[in-house]
Scaffold this motif. Structure first.
Motif, short mmCIF file in Angstrom:
data_model
loop_
_atom_site.label_atom_id
_atom_site.label_comp_id
_atom_site.label_asym_id
_atom_site.label_seq_id
_atom_site.Cartn_x
_atom_site.Cartn_y
_atom_site.Cartn_z
N ASN A 32 0.84 -1.18 0.00
CA ASN A 32 0.00 0.00 0.00
C ASN A 32 0.88 1.24 0.00
O ASN A 32 2.11 1.15 -0.09
CB ASN A 32 -0.96 -0.03 1.20
N ASP A 33 0.26 2.39 0.08
CA ASP A 33 1.05 3.62 0.01
C ASP A 33 1.88 3.86 1.27
O ASP A 33 2.66 4.81 1.32
CB ASP A 33 0.16 4.83 -0.29
N GLN A 34 1.74 2.99 2.26
CA GLN A 34 2.58 3.08 3.45
C GLN A 34 3.81 2.18 3.36
O GLN A 34 4.60 2.11 4.29
CB GLN A 34 1.77 2.72 4.70
N GLY A 35 3.94 1.45 2.25
CA GLY A 35 5.16 0.68 2.01
C GLY A 35 5.10 -0.78 2.37
O GLY A 35 6.13 -1.46 2.32
N PHE A 36 3.93 -1.31 2.72
CA PHE A 36 3.83 -2.72 3.08
C PHE A 36 2.51 -3.29 2.58
O PHE A 36 1.58 -2.56 2.22
CB PHE A 36 3.92 -2.90 4.60
N SER A 37 2.43 -4.61 2.58
CA SER A 37 1.17 -5.30 2.32
C SER A 37 0.81 -6.14 3.54
O SER A 37 1.69 -6.58 4.29
CB SER A 37 1.27 -6.18 1.08
N ASP A 38 -0.48 -6.36 3.76
CA ASP A 38 -0.95 -7.21 4.84
C ASP A 38 -1.00 -8.65 4.37
O ASP A 38 -1.51 -8.94 3.29
CB ASP A 38 -2.34 -6.77 5.31
N PHE A 39 -0.48 -9.54 5.19
CA PHE A 39 -0.45 -10.97 4.86
C PHE A 39 -1.14 -11.74 5.97
O PHE A 39 -0.77 -11.64 7.14
CB PHE A 39 1.00 -11.45 4.71
N PHE A 40 -2.18 -12.49 5.61
CA PHE A 40 -2.90 -13.31 6.58
C PHE A 40 -2.67 -14.78 6.27
O PHE A 40 -2.63 -15.18 5.10
CB PHE A 40 -4.40 -12.99 6.53
N HIS B 80 7.77 -0.38 11.93
CA HIS B 80 7.44 0.26 10.66
C HIS B 80 8.59 1.08 10.09
O HIS B 80 8.99 0.89 8.93
CB HIS B 80 6.19 1.14 10.83
N GLU B 81 9.14 1.97 10.88
CA GLU B 81 10.20 2.85 10.37
C GLU B 81 11.46 2.05 10.02
O GLU B 81 12.10 2.29 8.99
CB GLU B 81 10.53 3.93 11.40
N LEU B 82 11.83 1.11 10.87
CA LEU B 82 13.01 0.27 10.58
C LEU B 82 12.77 -0.57 9.33
O LEU B 82 13.66 -0.69 8.48
CB LEU B 82 13.30 -0.64 11.76
N ALA B 83 11.57 -1.14 9.20
CA ALA B 83 11.27 -1.97 8.03
C ALA B 83 11.32 -1.15 6.74
O ALA B 83 11.80 -1.64 5.71
CB ALA B 83 9.89 -2.61 8.20
N LEU B 84 10.83 0.07 6.79
CA LEU B 84 10.94 0.93 5.61
C LEU B 84 12.40 1.19 5.26
O LEU B 84 12.78 1.17 4.08
CB LEU B 84 10.22 2.26 5.87
N HIS B 85 13.22 1.44 6.27
CA HIS B 85 14.64 1.69 6.03
C HIS B 85 15.30 0.49 5.37
O HIS B 85 16.04 0.63 4.38
CB HIS B 85 15.34 2.02 7.35
N LEU B 86 15.05 -0.69 5.89
CA LEU B 86 15.70 -1.90 5.36
C LEU B 86 15.15 -2.29 3.99
O LEU B 86 15.91 -2.75 3.13
CB LEU B 86 15.51 -3.06 6.34
N SER B 87 13.85 -2.11 3.78
CA SER B 87 13.25 -2.56 2.52
C SER B 87 13.48 -1.60 1.37
O SER B 87 13.35 -1.99 0.20
CB SER B 87 11.75 -2.79 2.71
N THR B 88 13.83 -0.35 1.68
CA THR B 88 14.07 0.63 0.62
C THR B 88 15.52 1.08 0.57
O THR B 88 15.85 2.08 -0.08
CB THR B 88 13.17 1.87 0.82
N HIS B 89 16.40 0.37 1.24
CA HIS B 89 17.83 0.72 1.28
C HIS B 89 18.37 0.81 -0.15
O HIS B 89 18.14 -0.09 -0.96
CB HIS B 89 18.59 -0.33 2.07
N ALA B 90 19.07 1.89 -0.43
CA ALA B 90 19.50 2.14 -1.81
C ALA B 90 20.44 1.05 -2.33
O ALA B 90 20.32 0.61 -3.48
CB ALA B 90 20.20 3.50 -1.90
N ALA B 91 21.37 0.59 -1.50
CA ALA B 91 22.35 -0.39 -1.96
C ALA B 91 21.88 -1.83 -1.77
O ALA B 91 22.06 -2.67 -2.66
CB ALA B 91 23.68 -0.17 -1.22
N ASN B 92 21.30 -2.13 -0.61
CA ASN B 92 20.96 -3.51 -0.28
C ASN B 92 19.54 -3.61 0.28
O ASN B 92 19.36 -3.87 1.48
CB ASN B 92 21.96 -4.09 0.73
N PRO B 93 18.52 -3.42 -0.54
CA PRO B 93 17.15 -3.54 -0.03
C PRO B 93 16.82 -4.97 0.34
O PRO B 93 17.28 -5.92 -0.31
CB PRO B 93 16.30 -3.05 -1.21
N TYR C 250 7.09 -5.97 3.88
CA TYR C 250 7.69 -4.79 3.25
C TYR C 250 8.66 -5.27 2.17
O TYR C 250 9.47 -6.16 2.42
CB TYR C 250 8.48 -3.97 4.27
N GLY C 251 8.58 -4.66 0.98
CA GLY C 251 9.50 -5.04 -0.08
C GLY C 251 9.09 -6.36 -0.70
O GLY C 251 9.57 -7.42 -0.31
#
Length: 299
Positions: A3-11, A49-62, A25-26
């Motif tokens: 979604n626009d928050q950077g993640f999807s919900d998985f059930f 949330h914030e950490l997951a965004l950082h790791l999943s959108t990391h420029a070099a190693n997402p 995320y990612g």
């Protein structure tokens, strides 16, 4: 799709059929180790949330990041049997979620109870663990820390407004977390509460409080040194809040003696458990994961 928050919900279904939830995320498999985030006792996937965004959108190693809601927390279903709120069952739930996502191995970040679950995984499925980040948890839990948790869970009031919720959390935890900004406290409240017709409510099954209240803190708590020593071949980053009441400085020192590959970060002016999105922690964690993965590449 995210979604626009950077993640999807998985059930997915737990081994006993209970419906459980995780955030992913990612979506793209980058070839890097995915990261599994496991929260504390009454917490949920939103903590990461914030950490997951950082790791999943990391420029070099997402990296793909999966943050779990245990049963009875967040968007996972409540369990009618309170006895199932234990780290053994929750470890099985995590493995079921990874199987549903077709993930055979990953790096794990465990905050508090999440770290205890990692200890269990090391005994029942060690091959799934490629690297570990322990956030203010180890093989010895201090009674003073558990007593503090008992105290604030037993008398946790129901706030009527978001601002009141922030004030409550500051009054309980402010002494241990003098480093936090207004924005940090706001994120904490956003992650901890959900809106209901009765006002803001902690986003977990109230029966979880009973599992903590029933602990007899006059008795010595069992340690997990054998389980910790089983992790000795896995790269480990141990993070401790300098004001932590749950993980002592002495235990952290002993952990280093039992684990030759352990790296350590002390987070000043924070207690149990440090906010992983604050300061340089996101970059530190990303760099640790990269180092661990490079060392793992066959020559």
């Amino acid at each position: 799709m995210p979604n626009d928050q950077g993640f999807s919900d998985f059930f997915y279904g737990a081994p006993d059929g209970l419906q459980l939830h995780a955030r992913v995320y990612g979506e793209t498999n980058t070839g890097r180790w995915p990261v599994v985030c496991l929260p504390g006792l009454t917490r949920n996937a939103r903590d990461f949330h914030e950490l997951a965004l950082h790791l999943s959108t990391h420029a070099a190693n997402p990296r793909k990041v999966i943050a779990f809601d245990y049963r009875g927390r967040g968007q996972s279903a409540y369990d009618p049997d309170v006895k199932n709120y234990n780290v053994g069952v929750e470890a099985g739930d995590v493995l079921a979620g990874l199987a549903a996502l077709d993930i055979a191995e990953a790096a794990f970040i465990g905050t508090s109870r999440g770290g205890l679950i990692v200890h269990v995984l090391g005994m029942i499925r060690p091959a799934v663990l490629k690297a570990i980040v322990f956030n203010d948890i180890g093989p010895v839990i201090e009674v003073a820390g558990l007593a503090h948790i008992q105290s604030y869970l037993e008398r946790d009031p129901t706030p009527k407004t978001f601002a009141e919720a922030v004030d409550i959390q500051r009054s309980v935890h402010g002494e241990d977390f003098s480093a936090l900004t207004d924005a940090d406290w706001a994120r904490m409240v956003w992650a901890l509460y959900r809106e209901t017709d009765q006002g803001l409510m902690p986003d977990f099954d109230p029966k979880l409080v009973d599992t903590v209240a029933s602990l007899d803190l006059t008795q010595k708590l069992p340690d997990l040194w054998p389980q910790f020593e089983a992790l000795a071949a896995i790269p480990l980053l141990a993070i401790r809040g300098a004001n932590s009441r749950l993980l002592s400085a002495g235990t952290l020192e002993q952990m280093g003696k039992h684990h030759s590959m352990m790296e350590t970060i002390i987070v000043e002016d924070q207690g149990h458990a440090p906010f992983l999105e604050t300061g340089g922690l996101p970059s530190d964690i990303a760099a640790f994961l990269d180092r661990a993965e490079r060392k793992n590449i066959p020559k």
